[in-house]
Motif scaffolding. Structure first.
Motif, PDB file in Angstrom:
ATOM      1  N   ASN A  52       0.859  -1.181   0.000  1.00  0.00           N
ATOM      2  CA  ASN A  52       0.000   0.000   0.000  1.00  0.00           C
ATOM      3  C   ASN A  52       0.891   1.226   0.000  1.00  0.00           C
ATOM      4  N   ILE A  53       0.500   2.233  -0.758  1.00  0.00           N
ATOM      5  CA  ILE A  53       1.319   3.425  -0.893  1.00  0.00           C
ATOM      6  C   ILE A  53       0.553   4.626  -0.360  1.00  0.00           C
ATOM      7  N   LYS A  54       1.209   5.359   0.532  1.00  0.00           N
ATOM      8  CA  LYS A  54       0.662   6.613   1.040  1.00  0.00           C
ATOM      9  C   LYS A  54       1.771   7.648   0.948  1.00  0.00           C
ATOM     10  N   PHE A  55       1.450   8.810   0.396  1.00  0.00           N
ATOM     11  CA  PHE A  55       2.435   9.869   0.265  1.00  0.00           C
ATOM     12  C   PHE A  55       2.058  11.041   1.143  1.00  0.00           C
ATOM     13  N   SER A  56       3.075  11.655   1.677  1.00  0.00           N
ATOM     14  CA  SER A  56       2.896  12.883   2.427  1.00  0.00           C
ATOM     15  C   SER A  56       3.936  13.872   1.911  1.00  0.00           C
ATOM     16  N   VAL A  57       3.475  15.038   1.502  1.00  0.00           N
ATOM     17  CA  VAL A  57       4.374  16.058   0.982  1.00  0.00           C
ATOM     18  C   VAL A  57       4.310  17.265   1.899  1.00  0.00           C
ATOM     19  N   GLN A  58       5.477  17.743   2.289  1.00  0.00           N
ATOM     20  CA  GLN A  58       5.544  18.926   3.132  1.00  0.00           C
ATOM     21  C   GLN A  58       6.433  19.952   2.448  1.00  0.00           C
ATOM     22  N   MET A  59       6.006  21.174   2.455  1.00  0.00           N
ATOM     23  CA  MET A  59       6.784  22.268   1.888  1.00  0.00           C
ATOM     24  C   MET A  59       7.195  23.177   3.027  1.00  0.00           C
ATOM     25  N   ASN A  60       8.456  23.589   3.002  1.00  0.00           N
ATOM     26  CA  ASN A  60       8.863  24.567   4.011  1.00  0.00           C
ATOM     27  C   ASN A  60       8.505  25.962   3.519  1.00  0.00           C
ATOM     28  N   ASP A  61       8.845  26.955   4.267  1.00  0.00           N
ATOM     29  CA  ASP A  61       8.448  28.324   3.931  1.00  0.00           C
ATOM     30  C   ASP A  61       9.313  28.960   2.858  1.00  0.00           C
ATOM     31  N   SER A  62      10.269  28.241   2.325  1.00  0.00           N
ATOM     32  CA  SER A  62      11.151  28.844   1.313  1.00  0.00           C
ATOM     33  C   SER A  62      10.373  29.086   0.018  1.00  0.00           C
ATOM     34  N   GLU A  63      10.914  29.975  -0.778  1.00  0.00           N
ATOM     35  CA  GLU A  63      10.269  30.344  -2.034  1.00  0.00           C
ATOM     36  C   GLU A  63      10.335  29.189  -3.007  1.00  0.00           C
ATOM     37  N   PHE A  64       9.250  28.937  -3.704  1.00  0.00           N
ATOM     38  CA  PHE A  64       9.156  27.841  -4.665  1.00  0.00           C
ATOM     39  C   PHE A  64       9.064  28.435  -6.065  1.00  0.00           C
ATOM     40  N   LYS A  65       9.984  28.040  -6.946  1.00  0.00           N
ATOM     41  CA  LYS A  65       9.991  28.572  -8.305  1.00  0.00           C
ATOM     42  C   LYS A  65       9.978  27.414  -9.298  1.00  0.00           C
ATOM     43  N   VAL A  66       9.252  27.596 -10.359  1.00  0.00           N
ATOM     44  CA  VAL A  66       9.240  26.635 -11.455  1.00  0.00           C
ATOM     45  C   VAL A  66       9.794  27.345 -12.677  1.00  0.00           C
ATOM     46  N   ALA A  67      10.821  26.761 -13.276  1.00  0.00           N
ATOM     47  CA  ALA A  67      11.438  27.410 -14.451  1.00  0.00           C
ATOM     48  C   ALA A  67      10.873  26.848 -15.733  1.00  0.00           C
TER      49      ALA A  67
END
Length: 67
Positions: A52-67
């Motif tokens: 069984n697969i469970k994902f947890s994603v956490q983002m810190n407060d840093s700036e997120f950029k997509v190029a």
């Protein structure tokens, strides 16, 4: 975790590698460290192990950029 589940399923590294289409040395490397592994490979391994697969994603407060 992958190694313990693989052993629980009574699979060798070679057998697991055959199930997902990679050589056994890649399974060995994956069991030692998941660095530089694609999510696709991880999903193939878990699927082959019938896990069984469970994902947890956490983002810190840093700036997120997509190029």
């Amino acid at each position: 975790m992958i190694k313990s589940v693989r052993k629980e399923r009574k699979l060798t590294q070679e057998q697991l590698g055959e199930l997902i289409g990679v050589q056994s040395h890649k399974i060995s490397k994956l069991e030692r460290s998941a660095k530089n592994v694609t999510i696709e490979t991880i999903l193939k391994v878990f699927n082959a192990l019938k896990a069984n697969i469970k994902f947890s994603v956490q983002m810190n407060d840093s700036e997120f950029k997509v190029a």
